[in-house]
Design an enzyme around this catalytic site. Sequence first.
Site, PDB file in Angstrom:
ATOM      1  CG  ASP A 128       0.680  -2.471   6.160  1.00 45.08           C
ATOM      2  OD1 ASP A 128      -0.286  -2.668   6.919  1.00 45.08           O
ATOM      3  OD2 ASP A 128       0.619  -1.751   5.148  1.00 45.08           O
ATOM      4  CD  GLN A 138      -6.778  -4.448   4.019  1.00 44.36           C
ATOM      5  OE1 GLN A 138      -7.732  -5.160   4.355  1.00 44.36           O
ATOM      6  NE2 GLN A 138      -6.953  -3.185   3.656  1.00 44.36           N
ATOM      7  CB  CYS A 197      -3.681   3.559  -1.576  1.00 45.09           C
ATOM      8  SG  CYS A 197      -4.820   4.908  -1.342  1.00 45.09           S
ATOM      9  CG  HIS A 247      -1.885   1.036   1.397  1.00 47.64           C
ATOM     10  ND1 HIS A 247      -1.591   2.293   1.865  1.00 47.64           N
ATOM     11  CD2 HIS A 247      -3.211   1.037   1.129  1.00 47.64           C
ATOM     12  CE1 HIS A 247      -2.702   3.015   1.886  1.00 47.64           C
ATOM     13  NE2 HIS A 247      -3.703   2.279   1.444  1.00 47.64           N
ATOM     14  CE  LYS A 302      -7.089  -0.319   6.336  1.00 48.16           C
ATOM     15  NZ  LYS A 302      -7.872   0.208   5.213  1.00 48.16           N
TER      16      LYS A 302
HETATM   17  N1  7TS Z   1      -1.656  -0.768   4.691  1.00 48.23           N
HETATM   18  C1  7TS Z   1      -2.581  -1.514   4.068  1.00 48.23           C
HETATM   19  C2  7TS Z   1      -2.238  -2.904   3.632  1.00 48.23           C
HETATM   20  C3  7TS Z   1      -3.850  -0.974   3.858  1.00 48.23           C
HETATM   21  O1  7TS Z   1      -4.781  -1.723   3.253  1.00 48.23           O
HETATM   22  C4  7TS Z   1      -4.135   0.345   4.273  1.00 48.23           C
HETATM   23  C5  7TS Z   1      -5.454   1.013   3.997  1.00 48.23           C
HETATM   24  C6  7TS Z   1      -3.136   1.054   4.935  1.00 48.23           C
HETATM   25  C7  7TS Z   1      -1.900   0.472   5.117  1.00 48.23           C
HETATM   26  C8  7TS Z   1      -3.365   2.428   5.484  1.00 48.23           C
HETATM   27  O2  7TS Z   1      -4.241   2.345   6.559  1.00 48.23           O
HETATM   28  P1  7TS Z   1      -4.774   3.679   7.259  1.00 48.23           P
HETATM   29  O3  7TS Z   1      -5.782   3.171   8.246  1.00 48.23           O
HETATM   30  O4  7TS Z   1      -3.614   4.334   7.907  1.00 48.23           O
HETATM   31  O5  7TS Z   1      -5.383   4.515   6.182  1.00 48.23           O
HETATM   32  N2  7TS Z   1      -6.152   0.463   2.904  1.00 48.23           N
HETATM   33  C9  7TS Z   1      -7.234   1.004   2.301  1.00 48.23           C
HETATM   34  C10 7TS Z   1      -7.885   0.374   1.248  1.00 48.23           C
HETATM   35  O6  7TS Z   1      -7.566  -0.711   0.792  1.00 48.23           O
HETATM   36  N3  7TS Z   1      -8.912   1.126   0.854  1.00 48.23           N
HETATM   37  O7  7TS Z   1      -8.940   2.242   1.622  1.00 48.23           O
HETATM   38  C11 7TS Z   1      -7.894   2.177   2.540  1.00 48.23           C
END
Ligand code: 7TS
Length: 415
Positions: free
Chosen positions: A209, A212, A373, A132, A235
């Site tokens: 990371d 997910q 992203c 990501h 999430k």
């Molecule tokens: N890493 C992964 C694998 C992610 O899927 C996401 C967000 C992030 C980092 C960033 O997370 P945040 O909570 O700091 O924003 N992924 C997504 C997505 O797949 N669609 O919207 C956000």
Amino acid sequence: MNSSAPDNITNILDVESIRADFPILQQEVHGCRLAFLDNAASSQRPRAVIDAVSHYYEHDHANVHRGVHSLSHRATDAYEGAREKVRTFINAKSASEIVFTGGTTESINLVAASLGLNMGPGDEILISHMEHHSNIVPWKLLCERSGATLHVAPINHRGELILDEMLAMLGPSTKIVALTHASNALGTVNPVSEVIEAAHALDIPVLIDGAQAVPHSTIDVQKLGCEFYAFSGHKMCGPTGIGVLYGREDMLERLPPWQGGGEMILSVSFEETVYNKLPYKFEAGTPHIAGAIGLGAAIDYLNGIGMESIAAYESHLSAYAGQQLAAIDGLRIIGEADNKVSVHSFVIDGIHPHDLGTVLDHKGVAIRTGHHCAMPVMDFFGVAGTARASMAFYNNAEDIDQLIDALAVAKEMFA
Ligand code: 7TS
């Protein structure tokens, strides 16, 4: 509806009573039942989480760690109680290893900023092609600042990490490996244990990371042995704006703070600043107290169902969705790894993903469309974007059937 869902989907969890816990799922969109399949972007919250946050604001709110009055004590106890819940949830050794952040993005930026202070030309950072943007850009910025070099481990056309090539890229100049546990764009679950083991043989720290992975499986950071593990509350049924950086105590002790301010210091004079102990050294300023409390309530809720049951249920539901999608003419799945979380990215011949998303919305089906992203992944597969259906434990076969029926409508419209 054309449900041919096998019984094993419905036998693992009482999904109908789980769905009743989520007020937001009870609505109609464009006159249709809501099939919410955009959980990889953000999940929904059960009533228990909404109530925990409201209760805190109605009864207990005050700033933490600094008041002698009752409300401040109650807020502090609830905030620190949430930290302990996170510790248990991922089996960290100590609550000192749980740093509350704004989310995965901030957790990774924290490590990049702090670890990066000691990096310079000749140093290398190793990531993978399926990251990501939040596990790419902080490292790119660090390279620009420090003169270090970013190396990218390749993936294959099934969307899997090419492990032996990644391991061959480890060397004495590698200062950190940063790898996603599960890809948001492909669903691929990476062999993180193998990467951690190989990196540790060369004394290289590893950041995983987990954005997910945490919502879908049991995570044990001691078993994984990684130095850092980052994830987001929103999430996993918790509030937005709260997340976690797990850092192994010895690593966090060695790292300098990244933001200065109140709470992260023991004493300040114009000559000298003495930093606070862990984890407060990394929590400058008033934290997202309600967010942490809501995350604690989300963890209680997930534990009440059981992460193993969630994983088993989602794996059946995801297999059902995969079969149904694969049967659609002209549909190409992007990401066909053997080991996947319940994320299905796909493109359909002749239909732009955004058009698909719009038609689906009119049928009550919420999916995400675009590059997710993860532009390097899109480039690799030669697509500008995909449609992505991502499931949580509160989804059911009806949601999948509604998706498949809506895709048939979209295909007809664009035929
Ligand atoms: N890493 C992964 C694998 C992610 O899927 C996401 C967000 C992030 C980092 C960033 O997370 P945040 O909570 O700091 O924003 N992924 C997504 C997505 O797949 N669609 O919207 C956000």
